[in-house]
Motif scaffolding. Structure first.
Motif, PDB file in Angstrom:
ATOM      1  N   ILE A 196       6.841  70.569  44.479  1.00 23.78           N
ATOM      2  CA  ILE A 196       7.299  69.906  45.705  1.00 23.78           C
ATOM      3  C   ILE A 196       8.761  70.254  45.964  1.00 23.78           C
ATOM      4  O   ILE A 196       9.166  70.514  47.098  1.00 23.78           O
ATOM      5  N   VAL A 197       9.561  70.290  44.906  1.00 25.40           N
ATOM      6  CA  VAL A 197      10.986  70.605  45.028  1.00 25.40           C
ATOM      7  C   VAL A 197      11.189  72.072  45.391  1.00 25.40           C
ATOM      8  O   VAL A 197      12.013  72.404  46.244  1.00 25.40           O
ATOM      9  N   THR A 198      10.444  72.966  44.767  1.00 22.83           N
ATOM     10  CA  THR A 198      10.681  74.406  44.950  1.00 22.83           C
ATOM     11  C   THR A 198       9.915  75.006  46.128  1.00 22.83           C
ATOM     12  O   THR A 198      10.073  76.192  46.411  1.00 22.83           O
ATOM     13  N   ARG A 199       9.155  74.203  46.810  1.00 24.73           N
ATOM     14  CA  ARG A 199       8.308  74.701  47.888  1.00 24.73           C
ATOM     15  C   ARG A 199       9.069  75.561  48.892  1.00 24.73           C
ATOM     16  O   ARG A 199       8.591  76.604  49.330  1.00 24.73           O
ATOM     17  N   PHE A 200      10.277  75.144  49.283  1.00 26.17           N
ATOM     18  CA  PHE A 200      11.068  75.880  50.264  1.00 26.17           C
ATOM     19  C   PHE A 200      12.320  76.489  49.644  1.00 26.17           C
ATOM     20  O   PHE A 200      13.246  76.859  50.351  1.00 26.17           O
ATOM     21  N   TYR A 201      12.345  76.599  48.333  1.00 25.63           N
ATOM     22  CA  TYR A 201      13.542  77.064  47.633  1.00 25.63           C
ATOM     23  C   TYR A 201      13.648  78.589  47.602  1.00 25.63           C
ATOM     24  O   TYR A 201      14.719  79.133  47.374  1.00 25.63           O
ATOM     25  N   GLY A 202      12.552  79.288  47.792  1.00 28.02           N
ATOM     26  CA  GLY A 202      12.600  80.737  47.814  1.00 28.02           C
ATOM     27  C   GLY A 202      12.395  81.391  46.465  1.00 28.02           C
ATOM     28  O   GLY A 202      12.757  82.551  46.272  1.00 28.02           O
ATOM     29  N   GLN A 203      11.837  80.655  45.525  1.00 26.78           N
ATOM     30  CA  GLN A 203      11.505  81.224  44.224  1.00 26.78           C
ATOM     31  C   GLN A 203      10.416  80.389  43.580  1.00 26.78           C
ATOM     32  O   GLN A 203      10.138  79.271  44.010  1.00 26.78           O
TER      33      GLN A 203
END
Length: 101
Positions: free
Chosen positions: A31-38
């Motif tokens: 959920i945290v990394t969904r839009f993080y780009g990695q």
């Protein structure tokens, strides 16, 4: 010297190896990394690598990343900072993540 910032409820402070578990908790959460780009982290060693990466960016004056901690509670709830900092062009990217819990 790494700056520490405080608000009424939060402390923004330097991230250290003691924070590897908190970094892992955030960056292994899809959920945290969904839009993080990695991709999400899979090991605690990868979290330690993030600590090194954040420190190197600060040393090289390419960015700064603070750990976000609630006042009176030990442990990170997320991070916030500036990336791709270009003093010459007076620009940087702002990014943050907060663990959903």
């Amino acid at each position: 010297m790494f700056p520490t910032l405080e608000t009424e409820r939060l402390i923004l402070r330097e991230i250290t190896y003691d924070d590897a578990e908190g970094i892992f908790a955030c960056f292994s959460n899809d959920i945290v990394t969904r839009f993080y780009g990695q991709d999400s982290l899979e090991t605690i060693d990868q979290a330690r690598g993030f600590v090194d990466f954040f420190a190197k960016n600060f040393e090289e004056k390419k960015g700064i990343r603070w750990g976000i901690e609630r006042k009176g509670e030990r442990g990170l709830i997320g991070t916030i900072g500036l990336n791709a900092w270009s003093p010459k062009h007076k620009r940087a990217e702002i990014g943050y993540e907060i663990h959903p819990n």
